[in-house]
Design a protein around this motif. Structure first.
Motif, PDB file in Angstrom:
ATOM      1  N   TYR A  91     -23.329  56.200 -29.940  1.00 33.79           N
ATOM      2  CA  TYR A  91     -23.592  57.630 -29.803  1.00 33.79           C
ATOM      3  C   TYR A  91     -23.576  58.308 -31.190  1.00 33.79           C
ATOM      4  O   TYR A  91     -22.966  57.811 -32.140  1.00 33.79           O
TER       5      TYR A  91
ATOM      6  N   SER B 133     -22.817  68.476 -29.287  1.00 35.42           N
ATOM      7  CA  SER B 133     -23.507  67.708 -28.246  1.00 35.42           C
ATOM      8  C   SER B 133     -23.702  66.274 -28.704  1.00 35.42           C
ATOM      9  O   SER B 133     -24.241  66.017 -29.780  1.00 35.42           O
ATOM     10  N   ARG B 134     -23.254  65.352 -27.908  1.00 36.20           N
ATOM     11  CA  ARG B 134     -23.358  63.930 -28.226  1.00 36.20           C
ATOM     12  C   ARG B 134     -24.608  63.369 -27.556  1.00 36.20           C
ATOM     13  O   ARG B 134     -24.915  63.691 -26.413  1.00 36.20           O
ATOM     14  N   LYS B 135     -25.295  62.507 -28.312  1.00 35.95           N
ATOM     15  CA  LYS B 135     -26.499  61.896 -27.766  1.00 35.95           C
ATOM     16  C   LYS B 135     -26.433  60.384 -27.942  1.00 35.95           C
ATOM     17  O   LYS B 135     -25.824  59.869 -28.894  1.00 35.95           O
TER      18      LYS B 135
END
Length: 447
Positions: A49, A57-59
């Motif tokens: 991640y 916001s984690r992606k």
């Protein structure tokens, strides 16, 4: 079943412990980030991640061996993120078996571009790398996707613009603040070959004038339509003198010229700051004007006369001093040493006839014993009467001058007035000189 769950739990704990190492990395813009081998297939079979620095916001960027970002390249034993930008600055974390992710890499992007500076309206050129396929541009303080200025597959795509590629030279004919930014020169596979940061600054001028003089404020370089504003010294609010090339002021002293703005004559209120901007609002030039009151003209001749008079006075004094010193030195060197003349005594005011004789010169180094006197008594000749010496001293001769410092003045020697031959002159070898005394009473007539 319980045994299998226990083995799985122990394996996860051991696996997580082996990946607990944390890294902090600083990478240049456009470079490639390579992940440690422990996070590459087949060793790693989890999720990767990314959390941006400016967002929480984690992606997901990688799921097992599948890339979720086109710039992430995955292979056996290798995971790398190419063409790093400011958007890649943040935290990378991993997760095993959908467990809670934990941070493994903190990435910071640093700017390693070559810095270049130009003034408004000046040209700029740069030699591009040989393998350059296209040129990108990103304005300063703008993180949007860069715009492609030139592409080798379509070299005429920017025809007519201020950006031109001439052989291996990249050139901008006349720069402005709109050209300030980053220029990326890339290969066909998007690999960054070179990166330049160009900063465009305004021109600066400074004028010093006196009241009632003419002032010409020159335009900045480049062909543009200018808007000129003026801020008086000590104030914050500006006044528009020219807008889009047209004068908007009622001051009849100001008029446009081919090379700038003329103010004739200037006064104290013209002291301040003039700014030139183009139609896009880019600052092209800053001009600082200082107007002073001139000195009263009546003082000028007196100042010059005082200076010239002071110089002449100093020169005359120096010449007099030098002349006086030279004359003094010349007189002291040329003055002769004169010897004292023998004293001559006369009994009466009427001088006797006949020749007189002066004293003989004294010898240089004569030795005489103390209190020495010429020996013998003077015996008169048959033709010479017997005459006693003056003062009744008898017939002894006068003492000579020698080394006896106690002796007084020499005794005068009397001689009769007569014709004497040189051989008849009395000779006293020991005397230095003697005085001659003449008297009419001693003037005898001889047959």
């Amino acid at each position: 079943m319980l045994l299998l769950l226990y083995v799985t739990t122990v394996s996860c704990v051991l696996f997580v412990g082996s990946f607990a190492e944390f890294f902090e990395k600083r990478m240049c813009y456009g470079r490639t980030l390579r992940f440690p081998d422990t996070y590459t297939p087949p060793h790693f079979n989890g999720q990767l991640y990314f959390t941006p620095k400016k967002s929480e916001s984690r992606k997901l960027v990688m799921d097992k061996d599948e890339a979720k970002d086109p710039r992430l390249h995955i292979s056996i034993g290798s995971v790398k993120l190419i063409d790093l930008t400011e958007r890649d600055e943040g935290m990378f974390s991993v997760s095993i078996e959908d467990a809670m992710p934990y941070d493994v890499i903190k990435l910071q992007i640093v700017e390693c571009a070559y810095k270049r500076y130009r003034n408004y309206g000046r040209p700029y050129s740069n030699t591009v790398p040989r393998q350059t396929e296209f040129v990108e541009f990103t304005p300063l303080h703008d993180e949007d996707l860069p715009a492609v200025l030139w592409n080798r597959t379509n070299p005429q795509g920017n025809k007519g613009s201020r950006w031109q590629m001439k052989g291996s030279i990249w050139e901008i004919t006349s720069v402005s603040q709109a050209d300030s930014g980053y220029y990326n020169f890339r290969k066909k596979d998007n690999t960054l070959l070179s990166r330049i940061c160009l900063t465009v600054k305004e021109n600066n001028r400074h004028y010093n004038k006196n009241v009632n003089e003419l002032l010409l404020i020159q335009n900045p370089p480049g062909d543009a339509t200018w808007t000129v504003t003026f801020t008086p010294a000590g104030e914050l609010e500006n006044n528009t003198l020219m807008e889009a090339g047209n004068l908007v002021t009622d001051d009849r002293r100001i008029r446009t010229m081919p090379k700038g703005i003329e103010i004739n004559p200037v006064n104290i209120t013209d002291s301040g700051t003039f700014e030139n901007r183009d139609l896009q609002g880019h600052l092209a030039q800053i001009v600082i004007v200082e107007v002073d009151e001139p000195l009263p003209s009546v003082l000028h001749p007196y100042v010059y006369i005082a200076i010239i008079g002071g110089i002449i006075f100093a020169v005359v004094i120096c010449c007099c001093c030098v002349k006086k010193c030279c004359c003094k030195n010349s007189s002291s060197k040329s003055a002769p040493q004169t010897a004292a003349a023998p004293a001559v005594y006369y009994h009466d005011s009427i001088q006797p006839e006949g020749p007189s004789y002066s004293a003989a010169p004294a010898p240089n180094n004569s030795y005489q014993p103390m209190n020495s006197v010429v020996s013998g008594e003077h015996t008169p000749t048959p033709l010479e009467p017997s005459v006693e010496p003056l003062g009744g001293q008898g017939g002894d001769s006068a003492p000579t001058f020698g080394s006896d410092c106690r002796s007084s003045d020499p005794v005068s020697k009397f001689e009769p007035k007569r014709e004497l031959t040189p051989s008849a002159v009395p000779h006293v070898s020991d005397s230095t000189f003697y005085d001659v005394y003449t008297s009419d009473k001693l003037n005898f007539n001889f047959l």
